[in-house]
Design an enzyme around this catalytic site. Structure first.
Site, PDB file in Angstrom:
ATOM      1  N   ALA A 128     -10.683  27.293   3.278  1.00 36.26           N
ATOM      2  CA  ALA A 128     -11.785  26.442   2.824  1.00 36.26           C
ATOM      3  C   ALA A 128     -12.040  25.273   3.768  1.00 36.26           C
ATOM      4  O   ALA A 128     -12.848  24.400   3.472  1.00 36.26           O
ATOM      5  CB  ALA A 128     -11.493  25.927   1.420  1.00 36.26           C
ATOM      6  N   SER A 131      -7.465  22.241   5.459  1.00 38.72           N
ATOM      7  CA  SER A 131      -6.175  22.046   6.137  1.00 38.72           C
ATOM      8  C   SER A 131      -4.985  22.521   5.324  1.00 38.72           C
ATOM      9  O   SER A 131      -3.960  21.850   5.252  1.00 38.72           O
ATOM     10  CB  SER A 131      -5.990  20.584   6.559  1.00 38.72           C
ATOM     11  N   ASP A 177      -5.775  17.090  11.559  1.00 39.72           N
ATOM     12  CA  ASP A 177      -5.361  17.635  10.270  1.00 39.72           C
ATOM     13  C   ASP A 177      -3.938  17.218   9.926  1.00 39.72           C
ATOM     14  O   ASP A 177      -3.642  16.789   8.808  1.00 39.72           O
ATOM     15  CB  ASP A 177      -5.463  19.159  10.284  1.00 39.72           C
TER      16      ASP A 177
END
Length: 388
Positions: A128, A131, A177
């Protein structure tokens, strides 16, 4: 994160391995408010941690054996030896490559990490753009840091986790991330300079302003290991070389028009234009937040989406549908977030309009015959921490 969650994960660990863990740790997924494809260009990003986390129950082993289990993947315990870890030749390895890669990266950096028993579970949606992989890496790194008394700070753990994903898993991601997962603070967005890793927590209290930031997971799965991400990175690096810059971060916004005129490759021009304007958008968003004017951020989100769609070309029909529908329904602004090619979009809305915008997006997906999206508010949450 509740004590009950930690207790449940520890109980499952005990059932798997016959004895309790040494501790339970959590690391969040993230959503990026602004600053996409800038991190590997030494640029600026502004992510925030989500309440969705990867949770790990871990016990230290001193025999060099690494046992890994995920509650979210079919299959049993994966058993490896720390001494035998090496990056898979084909970039494969499945989910276990993420925690195994962290062990490898720590050992490659000279840290005396032996084995461990690990049980993982995660509420971060996979594919999605939020991360999920970084959360797995960071929670593993934090647990091993504690159990082996390595004394690494959050930003150093992020570097280790990034190396695991770059060199072991085979995805050439930047540092954003992992740093967001390791270092974000509750109620804040993280202003990160990806060149020197300096960071500042920027207050992001939307509730006080009557606003919400919605995440819309299109449920279109993306995979950054398929070469598209690497191609954009290569193109950006080629643009920097052509302009005689260390990285595109060093191309000034005021000089962008001149820089673009000097580039002959249309693809490289588009990539350069996106990165330079996106860095400028990060600076503008931070200025608005510092001034207590979060509503002014909305148009910059939509502007950023257009750049990602048209210049970087990493959007998709479903993400474009979210942005277009949300804005037509009264949102202040919207954009895709993450690596693109599917994944999620973010939508800035007045709290009073949240339901209307959500229902409009859901209706648009239904009319288009698409899988219903998952919509939830992004609540700025804490970074990685030990739970028990």
């Amino acid at each position: 994160m509740t004590d009950a969650v930690a207790a449940a994960v520890a109980e499952r660990f005990t059932a798997l391995y016959g004895a309790g863990p040494d501790g339970v740790w959590a690391a969040p997924g993230r959503v990026n408010l602004i600053g996409e494809y800038t991190d590997f260009n030494d640029g600026f990003v502004l992510p925030l941690a989500l309440p969705h986390t990867a949770v790990a129950a871990v016990r230290r082993r001193d025999d060099g054996v690494l046992r890994l289990h995920s509650a979210d993947v079919d299959g049993g315990v994966v058993q490896l030896r720390a001494d035998d870890l090496a990056p898979p030749a084909d970039g494969g390895g499945g989910w276990a490559a993420y925690p195994a890669g962290v062990v490898w990266a720590l050992r490659e950096a000279g840290h005396p990490v032996g084995g461990a028993d690990v049980h993982l579970t995660s509420t971060v949606p996979t594919g999605a753009g939020l991360s999920s992989s970084a959360a797995l890496e960071v929670v593993t790194a934090l647990a091993l840091n504690d159990l082996y008394a390595l004394g690494l700070s959050g930003d150093r753990l992020a570097v280790v986790a990034q190396r695991a994903e770059n060199a072991f898993v085979g995805v050439p991601c930047g540092i954003m991330d992992q740093t967001a997962s390791a270092c974000c603070a509750e109620g804040h967005a993280l202003h990160l300079d990806t060149r020197d890793l300096t960071r500042r927590q920027v207050p992001f209290d939307l509730v006080a302003h009557g606003l919400e930031l919605l995440v819309v997971d299109t449920r279109v799965k993306h995979a950054l290991g398929d070469g598209a991400y690497a191609e954009r990175r290569e193109g950006c690096e080629a643009g920097a070389r052509a302009l005689g810059a260390r990285a595109l971060r060093d191309v000034p916004y005021a000089g962008l028009a001149h820089a673009l005129e000097s580039l002959g490759d249309e693809r490289i021009r588009r990539y350069v234009r996106h990165v330079v304007t996106e860095n400028h958008r990060v600076e503008r968003v931070i200025a608005y937040l510092d001034a207590g004017a979060p509503r002014a951020v909305g148009p910059l989100l939509t502007e950023g989406h257009a750049s990602l769609r048209d210049d970087l070309r990493v959007s998709c029909a479903e993400l474009d549908l979210v942005v277009r529908t949300a804005n037509e329904a009264g949102a202040l602004g919207a954009r895709m977030t993450g690596g693109g090619f599917g994944g999620s979009a973010i939508v800035l809305v007045e709290s009073a309009a949240s339901d209307t915008v959500t229902k409009s997006v859901e209706a648009a997906f239904e009319s288009a015959g698409l899988t219903p999206p998952r919509v939830f508010p992004a609540l700025p949450s804490p970074g990685a921490l030990r739970l028990a």
